[in-house]
Design a protein around this motif. Sequence first.
Motif, PDB file in Angstrom:
ATOM      1  N   UNK A  19      12.679  36.862 -50.815  1.00 44.42           N
ATOM      2  CA  UNK A  19      12.526  36.183 -52.100  1.00 44.42           C
ATOM      3  C   UNK A  19      13.908  35.853 -52.674  1.00 44.42           C
ATOM      4  N   UNK A  20      13.918  34.834 -53.512  1.00 39.26           N
ATOM      5  CA  UNK A  20      15.170  34.361 -54.085  1.00 39.26           C
ATOM      6  C   UNK A  20      14.992  34.081 -55.567  1.00 39.26           C
ATOM      7  N   UNK A  21      15.907  34.594 -56.371  1.00 36.39           N
ATOM      8  CA  UNK A  21      15.952  34.245 -57.788  1.00 36.39           C
ATOM      9  C   UNK A  21      16.922  33.078 -57.946  1.00 36.39           C
ATOM     10  N   UNK A  22      16.431  31.966 -58.473  1.00 38.99           N
ATOM     11  CA  UNK A  22      17.247  30.774 -58.699  1.00 38.99           C
ATOM     12  C   UNK A  22      17.500  30.639 -60.195  1.00 38.99           C
ATOM     13  N   UNK A  23      18.761  30.611 -60.583  1.00 38.31           N
ATOM     14  CA  UNK A  23      19.148  30.511 -61.992  1.00 38.31           C
ATOM     15  C   UNK A  23      19.829  29.157 -62.207  1.00 38.31           C
ATOM     16  N   UNK A  24      19.351  28.398 -63.175  1.00 35.24           N
ATOM     17  CA  UNK A  24      19.880  27.064 -63.460  1.00 35.24           C
ATOM     18  C   UNK A  24      20.698  27.108 -64.742  1.00 35.24           C
ATOM     19  N   UNK A  25      21.937  26.670 -64.661  1.00 33.39           N
ATOM     20  CA  UNK A  25      22.809  26.676 -65.833  1.00 33.39           C
ATOM     21  C   UNK A  25      23.484  25.317 -65.973  1.00 33.39           C
ATOM     22  N   UNK A  26      23.813  24.969 -67.207  1.00 35.24           N
ATOM     23  CA  UNK A  26      24.568  23.754 -67.493  1.00 35.24           C
ATOM     24  C   UNK A  26      25.936  24.147 -68.045  1.00 35.24           C
ATOM     25  N   UNK A  27      26.925  23.346 -67.763  1.00 36.28           N
ATOM     26  CA  UNK A  27      28.271  23.664 -68.228  1.00 36.28           C
ATOM     27  C   UNK A  27      28.336  23.599 -69.747  1.00 36.28           C
ATOM     28  N   UNK A  28      28.908  24.640 -70.369  1.00 32.56           N
ATOM     29  CA  UNK A  28      29.002  24.669 -71.837  1.00 32.56           C
ATOM     30  C   UNK A  28      29.747  23.450 -72.368  1.00 32.56           C
ATOM     31  N   UNK A  29      29.265  22.950 -73.488  1.00 30.74           N
ATOM     32  CA  UNK A  29      29.912  21.820 -74.130  1.00 30.74           C
ATOM     33  C   UNK A  29      29.467  20.468 -73.636  1.00 30.74           C
ATOM     34  N   UNK A  30      28.642  20.433 -72.595  1.00 27.88           N
ATOM     35  CA  UNK A  30      28.175  19.156 -72.056  1.00 27.88           C
ATOM     36  C   UNK A  30      26.877  18.735 -72.738  1.00 27.88           C
ATOM     37  N   UNK A  33      14.320  41.646 -58.746  1.00 29.39           N
ATOM     38  CA  UNK A  33      14.448  40.273 -59.225  1.00 29.39           C
ATOM     39  C   UNK A  33      13.726  40.078 -60.550  1.00 29.39           C
ATOM     40  N   UNK A  34      12.578  40.731 -60.720  1.00 30.47           N
ATOM     41  CA  UNK A  34      11.831  40.601 -61.965  1.00 30.47           C
ATOM     42  C   UNK A  34      12.617  41.165 -63.140  1.00 30.47           C
ATOM     43  N   UNK A  35      13.331  42.259 -62.912  1.00 29.24           N
ATOM     44  CA  UNK A  35      14.144  42.826 -63.992  1.00 29.24           C
ATOM     45  C   UNK A  35      15.235  41.849 -64.412  1.00 29.24           C
ATOM     46  N   UNK A  36      15.861  41.207 -63.432  1.00 28.97           N
ATOM     47  CA  UNK A  36      16.902  40.228 -63.760  1.00 28.97           C
ATOM     48  C   UNK A  36      16.291  39.038 -64.485  1.00 28.97           C
ATOM     49  N   UNK A  37      15.146  38.567 -63.993  1.00 26.18           N
ATOM     50  CA  UNK A  37      14.488  37.420 -64.611  1.00 26.18           C
ATOM     51  C   UNK A  37      14.145  37.702 -66.073  1.00 26.18           C
ATOM     52  N   UNK A  38      13.655  38.902 -66.363  1.00 25.07           N
ATOM     53  CA  UNK A  38      13.254  39.252 -67.727  1.00 25.07           C
ATOM     54  C   UNK A  38      14.444  39.423 -68.662  1.00 25.07           C
ATOM     55  N   UNK A  39      15.617  39.675 -68.113  1.00 25.68           N
ATOM     56  CA  UNK A  39      16.795  39.932 -68.946  1.00 25.68           C
ATOM     57  C   UNK A  39      17.680  38.702 -69.136  1.00 25.68           C
ATOM     58  N   UNK A  40      17.328  37.601 -68.507  1.00 26.38           N
ATOM     59  CA  UNK A  40      18.108  36.396 -68.707  1.00 26.38           C
ATOM     60  C   UNK A  40      17.903  35.851 -70.109  1.00 26.38           C
ATOM     61  N   UNK A  41      18.917  35.145 -70.611  1.00 28.08           N
ATOM     62  CA  UNK A  41      18.829  34.586 -71.952  1.00 28.08           C
ATOM     63  C   UNK A  41      17.720  33.544 -72.034  1.00 28.08           C
ATOM     64  N   UNK A  42      17.228  33.327 -73.253  1.00 25.50           N
ATOM     65  CA  UNK A  42      16.151  32.363 -73.462  1.00 25.50           C
ATOM     66  C   UNK A  42      16.585  30.930 -73.162  1.00 25.50           C
ATOM     67  N   UNK A  43      17.897  30.692 -73.080  1.00 25.18           N
ATOM     68  CA  UNK A  43      18.383  29.334 -72.819  1.00 25.18           C
ATOM     69  C   UNK A  43      18.787  29.142 -71.358  1.00 25.18           C
ATOM     70  N   UNK A  44      18.295  30.022 -70.465  1.00 26.23           N
ATOM     71  CA  UNK A  44      18.640  29.945 -69.048  1.00 26.23           C
ATOM     72  C   UNK A  44      17.377  29.841 -68.205  1.00 26.23           C
ATOM     73  N   UNK A  45      17.074  28.671 -67.647  1.00 29.33           N
ATOM     74  CA  UNK A  45      15.902  28.542 -66.777  1.00 29.33           C
ATOM     75  C   UNK A  45      16.094  29.346 -65.496  1.00 29.33           C
ATOM     76  N   UNK A  46      15.050  30.029 -65.033  1.00 24.24           N
ATOM     77  CA  UNK A  46      15.126  30.818 -63.805  1.00 24.24           C
ATOM     78  C   UNK A  46      13.739  30.932 -63.191  1.00 24.24           C
ATOM     79  N   UNK A  47      13.690  31.023 -61.877  1.00 25.25           N
ATOM     80  CA  UNK A  47      12.417  31.151 -61.159  1.00 25.25           C
ATOM     81  C   UNK A  47      12.625  31.924 -59.875  1.00 25.25           C
ATOM     82  N   UNK A  48      11.545  32.522 -59.365  1.00 24.56           N
ATOM     83  CA  UNK A  48      11.573  33.296 -58.132  1.00 24.56           C
ATOM     84  C   UNK A  48      10.802  32.533 -57.061  1.00 24.56           C
ATOM     85  N   UNK A  49      11.447  32.297 -55.911  1.00 20.89           N
ATOM     86  CA  UNK A  49      10.851  31.570 -54.798  1.00 20.89           C
ATOM     87  C   UNK A  49      10.766  32.458 -53.567  1.00 20.89           C
ATOM     88  N   UNK A  50       9.806  32.152 -52.693  1.00 20.04           N
ATOM     89  CA  UNK A  50       9.761  32.780 -51.373  1.00 20.04           C
ATOM     90  C   UNK A  50      10.472  31.873 -50.371  1.00 20.04           C
TER      91      UNK A  50
END
Length: 280
Positions: free
Chosen positions: A250-261, A106-123
């Motif tokens: 553990x869970x990686x939660x990735x938050x995204x917004x629809x493009x153009x909004x 999960x940490x590898x995925x978290x580190x590779x996400x774009x700078x404009x994508x909020x993400x967090x790891x939860x238990x």
Amino acid sequence: MDRKELAEFLRRRRETLRPRDVGLVEGPRRRTQGLRREEVAQLAGMSTDYYARLEQQRGPQPSVQIATALARALRLTPDERDHLFGLVGHNAPVRFQRSDHVSPALMRVLERLNDDTPALVLTDMADTLAMNPLATALLGDQTRHTGLARSAYYRWFTDPAERLVYPEEDHERHGRAQAARLRVALTAGSDVSRATRILAELQEHSPEFVRVWDLQEVAQRYGDSKTIVHPDLGRIEVDAQVLFTENRAQTLVVLTARPGTESHGKLELLSVIGHQQLTH
């Protein structure tokens, strides 16, 4: 075996089902809300008297086979089934292993996400183990909490600041979701003793929690649409996508917004300004 909780859980789940949900015919003069006791007993392959005694807190401890049959008859989800097993005093299938060390995958995925994508790891106890910078800018630093307050289950009902992140009209839905996820953690989680302490504290100090807890809802939901309220940018609509570790600890939660909004534009702006205070 928790006879009181078991009786209430069975009754609530029975009332949520209609005959057509389980392949039965619903007559025109039906007065019962949900299924009748005899219908559940029929579906589970047991006597009506035996099932009735369970709902009346008078029944003996069900065997694993009977618990399985009840779960099948009541069309329980895996989370609800595990909760049922815990109530009758049997071990549910192990799905979690507690660890405060973030899964390397999960940490590898978290580190590779774009700078404009909020993400967090939860238990599974709703402890935030890691956040990328944009998630911190959007939600605040959720890793700073200690003690029982590490868990969002506890904070939601005890810390008014926790609710500022969501619009008021969504508070009921979030509160019910927190209680439903705590119920999963209580019977099939990685730290049942800590979940039990949180439950006791909330039952003593939060009337709101007692009300939603009595709904007997069971679920482990992360992936859905949310509205986040940022103190400077206002409302931001995001979709939550999740990635579990194999043991679901553990869970990686990735938050995204629809493009153009408008929300997508706000996330892009937040990725630039970070924690800087905006000038109004």
